[in-house]
Design a protein around this motif. Structure first.
Motif, short mmCIF file in Angstrom:
data_model
loop_
_atom_site.label_atom_id
_atom_site.label_comp_id
_atom_site.label_asym_id
_atom_site.label_seq_id
_atom_site.Cartn_x
_atom_site.Cartn_y
_atom_site.Cartn_z
N ALA A 108 -6.49 -0.16 -7.61
CA ALA A 108 -7.60 0.89 -7.79
C ALA A 108 -8.21 0.47 -9.06
O ALA A 108 -9.39 1.31 -9.20
CB ALA A 108 -6.90 2.35 -7.72
N SER A 134 -5.13 12.06 0.44
CA SER A 134 -5.74 12.53 -0.98
C SER A 134 -5.27 11.77 -2.06
O SER A 134 -4.22 11.07 -2.14
CB SER A 134 -5.53 14.14 -1.10
OG SER A 134 -3.97 14.07 -1.63
N ASN A 135 -6.25 11.57 -3.27
CA ASN A 135 -5.87 10.80 -4.62
C ASN A 135 -4.63 11.46 -5.28
O ASN A 135 -3.67 10.63 -5.33
CB ASN A 135 -6.84 11.39 -5.49
CG ASN A 135 -8.12 10.50 -5.09
OD1 ASN A 135 -8.28 9.72 -4.50
ND2 ASN A 135 -9.47 11.07 -5.55
N THR A 193 1.49 4.16 1.24
CA THR A 193 1.04 5.26 2.53
C THR A 193 1.96 6.01 2.73
O THR A 193 1.91 7.14 3.40
CB THR A 193 1.00 4.29 3.69
OG1 THR A 193 2.30 3.66 4.03
CG2 THR A 193 -0.08 3.15 3.90
N MET A 213 -6.03 9.76 6.45
CA MET A 213 -6.76 9.53 5.11
C MET A 213 -5.75 10.36 3.99
O MET A 213 -5.52 11.56 4.27
CB MET A 213 -8.01 10.05 5.25
CG MET A 213 -8.98 9.14 6.09
SD MET A 213 -9.21 7.63 5.70
CE MET A 213 -10.53 7.85 4.30
N ASP A 261 0.81 -1.20 0.14
CA ASP A 261 0.06 -0.09 -0.05
C ASP A 261 0.75 1.31 -0.02
O ASP A 261 1.88 1.26 0.63
CB ASP A 261 -0.93 0.02 1.16
CG ASP A 261 -2.24 -0.79 1.19
OD1 ASP A 261 -2.41 -1.46 0.03
OD2 ASP A 261 -2.90 -1.07 1.94
N LEU A 312 -11.84 0.67 -6.92
CA LEU A 312 -12.64 1.82 -7.11
C LEU A 312 -13.82 1.83 -8.23
O LEU A 312 -14.63 2.63 -8.23
CB LEU A 312 -11.60 3.16 -7.48
CG LEU A 312 -10.38 3.58 -6.55
CD1 LEU A 312 -9.68 4.58 -7.01
CD2 LEU A 312 -11.05 3.33 -5.07
N VAL A 332 -6.71 3.64 0.51
CA VAL A 332 -8.04 4.76 0.70
C VAL A 332 -8.65 4.14 1.85
O VAL A 332 -9.32 4.77 2.68
CB VAL A 332 -8.90 4.65 -0.75
CG1 VAL A 332 -10.08 5.41 0.04
CG2 VAL A 332 -8.15 5.22 -1.58
N ILE A 365 -1.79 9.80 -3.09
CA ILE A 365 -1.64 8.50 -3.27
C ILE A 365 -1.05 8.34 -4.73
O ILE A 365 -0.01 7.35 -4.98
CB ILE A 365 -3.10 7.80 -3.25
CG1 ILE A 365 -3.74 7.76 -1.84
CG2 ILE A 365 -2.97 6.45 -3.96
CD1 ILE A 365 -5.08 7.51 -1.89
#
Length: 406
Positions: A122, A90-91, A40, A88, A38, A126, A75, A94
């Motif tokens: 994704a 943001s896109n 992160t 969290m 991920d 998504l 996400v 990421i």
């Protein structure tokens, strides 16, 4: 020596869902497997190093890796090993993290000629319809069983958000998708992912009636059970902009004596018999093995040229002669009346914070040209520079060069 035995001897193997079947597959077949990461942060850390090496050994023996970057699952956020909910992202953040991590992966995995695949979950996560997903996938999971998973149990008392509770299902769905679309039959990962991996295996069995497998590797721990890759300045990153090449080299050069052999086996490609010979020593002689470890891991992450520079710089700083080119250099401007030494070190991120810096300086943990500095309020003045340089020592073996500029 067959691959499974080598992985065992190197200390990778921890848990397997079907030990004999997996042993046979790894030794005698050519399979497609995956490991997930991920995004992160905008760099991987030393904690990821083990699974990257695990994946590289598998590929070198003919197995095809799928490197799955979790642009979708990040996400949601993996609660495993976390005491609080992840921040969290943001896109935009990421996507920036994804691009930087992909470049780091290429140091371990050969993507040429379809030898490996890199995917972003994704692309399917998504696009899921929530109600349809609950009906088709959610019904296959028992909440009672999920709550027994270690990754959830340790969070229940402090609080577990509903979005995090979905992470296991999302990761399980990744395995299902890769099995359907790419004939991926095995998931590899760190042992802290065991519960999530079992969930994916069970989901595939329930939905497709296909047997797949999960195999975990040991986490990178010190001899006293703590995670490697943590220092007073924070995590050791694989990106040289976040952890300098020299600091990276010095981290491995200074690890505990009891951790050297294990780390050489897991984080280098040196032959096992050569490693065992290196480590058949005691006391100060183990430093030779530490030098080899630091050189080899730095070569893998940053290249041989950088590893050679660090090796020469390290020798120079310990012996007082040699090439200092590999030591981390910082340009500093000094006012006529001087500047607060502590502020300079924190500003350059040599020290993590003012409070930590005051403590370290007061305890004699910082030196200029081997002279301990014990006053946190010291003003660094031009008189401290010799030929326009200050050689700074933090802790026992971490060196930095400050260059005076106008």
């Amino acid at each position: 020596m067959n691959l499974f035995n080598e992985l065992e001897k190197r200390g990778f193997i921890k848990q397997a869902t079907h030990l004999e079947e997996i042993r046979n597959l790894i030794n005698n077949e050519k399979i497609i497997f995956y490991i997930g990461y991920d995004p992160t942060a905008d760099s991987l850390t030393v904690g990821h190093f083990v699974t990257l090496m695990f994946m590289s050994h598998m590929q070198k023996h003919g197995h095809k890796p799928i490197v799955l970057v979790g642009g979708g699952t990040v996400v949601v956020g993996d609660p495993t090993g976390k005491t609080d909910m992840r921040k969290m992202l943001s896109n935009e953040t990421i996507n920036d993290n994804l691009s930087k991590i992909k470049d780091q992966m290429k140091k371990f995995v050969d993507f040429s000629n379809d030898n490996a695949i890199m995917l972003n979950n994704a692309d399917w996560i998504l696009k899921l319809n929530y109600i349809n997903f609950l009906r088709e996938i959610g019904t296959k999971f028992s909440v009672n069983n999920m709550l027994r998973a270690e990754c959830f149990k340790q969070r229940l008392e402090k609080g577990l958000s509903f979005i995090e509770f979905n992470y296991m299902i999302m990761q399980a769905y990744d395995f299902l998708y890769l099995n359907q679309e790419y004939n991926c039959i095995m998931q590899l990962g760190g042992d802290d992912q065991w519960s999530n991996m079992i969930a994916g295996m069970d989901l595939i069995k329930k939905t497709r009636g296909v047997q797949v497998y999960a195999l975990t590797c040991n986490l990178l721990l010190t001899s006293n059970g703590k995670k490697m890759g943590k220092t007073e300045n924070g995590a050791i990153w694989l990106d040289k902009e976040k952890t300098s090449v020299y600091d990276f080299y010095q981290y491995w050069r200074n690890i505990g004596d009891d951790d050297v052999e294990k780390t050489l086996k897991m984080l280098t490609f040196l032959p096992l018999d050569e490693i065992e010979d290196l480590c058949k020593v005691e006391d100060a002689e183990i430093n030779k093995a530490k030098e080899v470890l630091a050189f080899e891991v730095t070569k893998i992450i940053h290249g041989e040229e950088e590893a050679i520079k660090c090796k020469e710089a390290s020798k120079a700083l310990f012996s007082g002669n040699g090439n200092l080119e590999g030591a981390p250099n910082y340009d500093v401007k000094i006012q006529e009346n001087g500047d607060l030494f502590l502020d300079i070190l924190v500003g350059l991120k040599i020290l993590p914070s003012k409070s930590e810096g005051r403590r370290l300086i007061s305890q004699g943990g910082v030196s200029i040209y081997d002279e301990k500095i014990t006053d946190p309020n010291l003003l660094l003045e031009k008189k401290h520079f010799k030929d326009g340089k200050v050689i700074l020592k933090r802790g026992k073996k971490n060196f930095y060069i400050l260059n005076l500029i106008n």
